[in-house]
Design an enzyme around this catalytic site. Sequence first.
Site, mmCIF file in Angstrom:
data_model
loop_
_atom_site.group_PDB
_atom_site.id
_atom_site.type_symbol
_atom_site.label_atom_id
_atom_site.label_comp_id
_atom_site.label_asym_id
_atom_site.label_seq_id
_atom_site.Cartn_x
_atom_site.Cartn_y
_atom_site.Cartn_z
ATOM 1 N NE ARG A 70 3.035 -0.908 -6.684
ATOM 2 C CZ ARG A 70 3.682 -1.452 -5.659
ATOM 3 N NH1 ARG A 70 4.460 -0.707 -4.887
ATOM 4 N NH2 ARG A 70 3.570 -2.734 -5.410
ATOM 5 C CD GLN A 96 8.427 -12.838 -1.076
ATOM 6 O OE1 GLN A 96 9.458 -12.178 -1.191
ATOM 7 N NE2 GLN A 96 8.177 -13.882 -1.842
ATOM 8 C CG HIS A 114 7.462 -8.055 1.978
ATOM 9 N ND1 HIS A 114 7.966 -8.516 0.777
ATOM 10 C CD2 HIS A 114 8.398 -8.379 2.914
ATOM 11 C CE1 HIS A 114 9.142 -9.086 0.979
ATOM 12 N NE2 HIS A 114 9.429 -9.023 2.261
ATOM 13 C CB CYS A 142 0.565 10.691 12.339
ATOM 14 S SG CYS A 142 0.059 9.747 13.799
ATOM 15 C CB CYS A 145 2.998 11.523 16.759
ATOM 16 S SG CYS A 145 3.513 10.803 15.186
ATOM 17 C CB THR A 183 8.692 -15.529 -4.887
ATOM 18 O OG1 THR A 183 9.671 -14.631 -4.331
ATOM 19 C CG2 THR A 183 8.991 -16.948 -4.422
ATOM 20 C CG ASN A 208 8.931 -18.551 -11.139
ATOM 21 O OD1 ASN A 208 8.917 -17.958 -12.216
ATOM 22 N ND2 ASN A 208 9.240 -17.949 -10.006
ATOM 23 C CB VAL A 209 6.570 -18.159 -15.990
ATOM 24 C CG1 VAL A 209 5.061 -18.241 -15.911
ATOM 25 C CG2 VAL A 209 7.095 -16.864 -15.388
#
Length: 237
Positions: A70, A96, A114, A142, A145, A183, A208-209
């Site tokens: 992505r 978001q 988000h 990491c 840690c 959204t 919105n569509v």
Amino acid sequence: MDEAVARARRLIETADVVVSFSGAGLSAESGIDTFRDPDGIWNTIDPATVATPEAFERDPQFVTDWYAQRRRTMRTARPNAAHRALADAGIVNITQNIDGLLEAAGATDVIHLHGTMWADRCHAECGHREQIESRIPSLRACPHCGSWMRPDVVLFGELLPERAWQRAALAALASDVMIVIGTSAEVYPAAGLIDAARQSGASIVVVNVAGTVASRLANVEIRGAAGDVVPRLFGNP
Ligand code: BJW
Ligand code: ZN
């Protein structure tokens, strides 16, 4: 649609404080898949396998590879006319979306509910965080840690970043107009901001569509693609 656009413009022109609240549909015309549309991401993969902390703990390699794919798609995406119009309007943008396209369009006040695709953080929350530079990272430990690093995004069942949430709630409550763009308004607590804004007196403009659960909260509903509609809400008609 022209009449609805004109009504929305009047609300926006006479408002002191305008905020946007956006979701994946804002970036659809930039070539980034939405989640719940018929060809959306959650119709091709079960979120329980990639978008929960349990999924990451079960198979961190699979989830990291999925996000790497992505990230490669998002890296080539460019802001569309809606991102540019929101940036030029100089308003607070609550989003978001994790793609960074509002900032790429020049928006300076973006609240990320988000998280962001362009940083990794320690899954154990030791506090270690790294910006993503030119290379898309693979699974790694990491350095502080020894837990796994993962994208700095909010998975299902995780709390939203506290500061972003507080800023977004304040901005929603202070707004005279909230423009809700692209959204499905199905994911909480983010979607609750629409109701909160309305309850505190804001007018709600929905772009919105398709119809969504936010339709019933709309003072003005404009059915159309964000890239067509949003630029018409600001500036010269
Ligand atoms: C266009 C367009 C164009 C297309 N122009 N428009 C039951 C009730 C209430 C809550 C819950 C519940 N069960 C579980 C929950 C909690 C859960 C939740 O809300 N689930 C619901 C799905 C039921 N929420 C959470 O888990 C959140 N955390 C939380 O609540 O913590 C407290 C808690 C802890 C423990 C237990 C329970 C609670 C965290 C939510 C995190 C969401 N994460 C994701 C993934 C982010 C990273 C990633 O991308 O990989 O965030 S899921 C995904 O959905 C992503 C999005 O930000 C989010 C919202 O989706 P969005 O943006 O609305 O996209 P779509 O696809 O849904 O809609 C697109 C819209 O665009 C459509 O309407 C189209 O019509 C439109 N469109 N093209 C204009 N060109
Ligand atoms: Zn750590």
